[in-house]
Motif scaffolding. Sequence first.
Motif, PDB file in Angstrom:
ATOM      1  N   THR A  12       0.831  -1.171  -0.019  1.00  9.39           N
ATOM      2  CA  THR A  12       0.386   0.237  -0.478  1.00  9.39           C
ATOM      3  C   THR A  12       1.031   1.175  -0.297  1.00  9.39           C
ATOM      4  O   THR A  12       0.603   2.406  -0.662  1.00  9.39           O
ATOM      5  CB  THR A  12      -0.417  -0.040   1.229  1.00  9.39           C
ATOM      6  OG1 THR A  12      -1.265  -1.124   1.551  1.00  9.39           O
ATOM      7  CG2 THR A  12      -1.858   1.183   1.111  1.00  9.39           C
ATOM      8  N   THR A  13       2.173   1.020   1.034  1.00 12.36           N
ATOM      9  CA  THR A  13       3.010   2.405   0.624  1.00 12.36           C
ATOM     10  C   THR A  13       3.434   2.170  -0.376  1.00 12.36           C
ATOM     11  O   THR A  13       3.985   4.353  -0.946  1.00 12.36           O
ATOM     12  CB  THR A  13       3.907   2.274   1.721  1.00 12.36           C
ATOM     13  OG1 THR A  13       3.342   1.375   3.371  1.00 12.36           O
ATOM     14  CG2 THR A  13       4.656   3.474   1.837  1.00 12.36           C
ATOM     15  N   SER A  70       2.613   1.771  -3.596  1.00 15.24           N
ATOM     16  CA  SER A  70       1.759   2.375  -4.945  1.00 15.24           C
ATOM     17  C   SER A  70       1.063   3.401  -3.822  1.00 15.24           C
ATOM     18  O   SER A  70       0.499   4.136  -5.468  1.00 15.24           O
ATOM     19  CB  SER A  70       0.596   1.113  -4.137  1.00 15.24           C
ATOM     20  OG  SER A  70      -0.434   1.346  -3.876  1.00 15.24           O
ATOM     21  N   PHE A  71       1.530   4.318  -3.317  1.00 16.59           N
ATOM     22  CA  PHE A  71       0.600   5.457  -2.066  1.00 16.59           C
ATOM     23  C   PHE A  71       1.582   6.175  -3.135  1.00 16.59           C
ATOM     24  O   PHE A  71       1.219   7.066  -3.557  1.00 16.59           O
ATOM     25  CB  PHE A  71       0.541   5.664  -0.716  1.00 16.59           C
ATOM     26  CG  PHE A  71       0.381   7.113  -0.496  1.00 16.59           C
ATOM     27  CD1 PHE A  71      -1.200   7.198  -0.647  1.00 16.59           C
ATOM     28  CD2 PHE A  71       0.076   7.466  -0.291  1.00 16.59           C
ATOM     29  CE1 PHE A  71      -1.551   8.410  -0.454  1.00 16.59           C
ATOM     30  CE2 PHE A  71       0.604   8.909   0.091  1.00 16.59           C
ATOM     31  CZ  PHE A  71      -0.212   9.032  -0.067  1.00 16.59           C
ATOM     32  N   PHE A  72       2.334   6.174  -3.036  1.00 15.52           N
ATOM     33  CA  PHE A  72       4.108   6.881  -3.428  1.00 15.52           C
ATOM     34  C   PHE A  72       4.695   6.529  -4.949  1.00 15.52           C
ATOM     35  O   PHE A  72       5.264   7.248  -5.171  1.00 15.52           O
ATOM     36  CB  PHE A  72       5.205   6.979  -2.437  1.00 15.52           C
ATOM     37  CG  PHE A  72       4.970   7.220  -0.913  1.00 15.52           C
ATOM     38  CD1 PHE A  72       5.576   8.610  -0.852  1.00 15.52           C
ATOM     39  CD2 PHE A  72       4.654   6.617  -0.240  1.00 15.52           C
ATOM     40  CE1 PHE A  72       4.431   9.223   0.151  1.00 15.52           C
ATOM     41  CE2 PHE A  72       4.335   7.363   1.401  1.00 15.52           C
ATOM     42  CZ  PHE A  72       4.159   8.245   1.558  1.00 15.52           C
ATOM     43  N   ARG A  73       3.976   6.001  -5.556  1.00 17.08           N
ATOM     44  CA  ARG A  73       3.807   5.538  -7.214  1.00 17.08           C
ATOM     45  C   ARG A  73       3.554   6.615  -7.777  1.00 17.08           C
ATOM     46  O   ARG A  73       2.422   6.699  -7.981  1.00 17.08           O
ATOM     47  CB  ARG A  73       3.676   4.146  -7.821  1.00 17.08           C
ATOM     48  CG  ARG A  73       3.922   3.641  -9.020  1.00 17.08           C
ATOM     49  CD  ARG A  73       3.343   2.279  -8.905  1.00 17.08           C
ATOM     50  NE  ARG A  73       3.810   1.005  -8.840  1.00 17.08           N
ATOM     51  CZ  ARG A  73       2.865   0.457  -7.894  1.00 17.08           C
ATOM     52  NH1 ARG A  73       1.898   0.171  -9.004  1.00 17.08           N
ATOM     53  NH2 ARG A  73       3.204  -0.843  -6.897  1.00 17.08           N
TER      54      ARG A  73
END
Length: 66
Positions: free
Chosen positions: A54-55, A57-60
Amino acid sequence: MYFFMPLGVQRGRYLAYMGLTKATWVWIHSRIGILMSILVVIHLILHWKWIARTTKSFFRKEKCKL
């Protein structure tokens, strides 16, 4: 605990709240705090893969197609 049960002994009696002394409440509070800390660590370990995905994909950065 500090607001409901002040420090000290009044008139030779121990202060009690809901039938338990302050020392008992402090003991219960510290044991439950330790137990909750252990449970939080176990919860984070069990869900570490989800947290990492999740982290990431959030910062991608998404590439926009025009």
